[in-house]
Scaffold this motif. Sequence first.
Motif: not given
Length: 310
Positions: A218, A263, A267, A270
């Motif tokens: 991630r 993930e 994301l 963000a």
Amino acid sequence: MSHPRVDVVLLTMNDRPEQEKTAQATLLAQRGVDLRICVVGNGCVPDIVPSDAHTVVLEENVGIPGGRNAGARALTESGRPGDYLFFLDNDATFPTDDVLARLLAEADHHPEAAYVQPRLTGPDDATTPRRWVPRLRAGDPSRPGVITTMTEGIVLVRRDAFDAVGGWEASLFAYEGLDLAYRCWSAGWSGWYAADLRMHHPVTSPTRHAQFHRLAARNRIAVAYRNLPASLIPAYLTTWTAITLARSARHGGIRDSLQGMREGWALRHAQARRPMSWRTAWRLTTAGRPPVISTPAHPRSIRSPAGGTP
């Protein structure tokens, strides 16, 4: 005679008391430096705290970078912060009493370096796995030089560089060294590997921690989106994904790696984008690590996200 001042941040979860006692004893034995120490309880009240040390108690485990930031911030707020921060895993030890002083001398000799990395060995003072050498050409761990990443659990960082780039990225929770290194390079600094200075650390595997593969995968995507120019991101992630999947197929963890990739991809937008300049990308390239080459974390290479090394 006055000595250079170093602020030391040490995280704990009270999970390895004997190793922590030894780590702190070798820290307190360092000569030629003035130390201020902050012990951060990552979800606990620290059981082992040196006399006159600062203490930070975090109600929950906020991860390694968040805990380290809390310790650095507490030392700043206590007044007269040192010119350097030293981040120390609670199971790492100084083999001699002059390691910190010699690290500071290396920093003085390399004023362009935001961080100085000692050579990490096992307790035998000789074994250095390739994964602990903070550069691509890791065959000779005794060769010093400029580095573009770091082994973040045992590293000396200039306070002004650390503050200027905003410290560790707490949202990563663990495996945060590459992100800080990239931001230091983006700010015009570099890193230095002081290979003739040794620190000791147990040689252990992080794969016993369920989060290793997921967080490592991630975070690689997060670091790419945070730091790289948009046109370099596809090449970086393609290279990294291919190597990660190949290693996972051999060593295990492919399911968790895929989960982490999902993930990270979900994301990615963000992330706070601070893409490095093309000049920084060129500097990284001339230093031996173009920012499209990514060596993924080996299954035996990274610390536990619990607050120290496994």
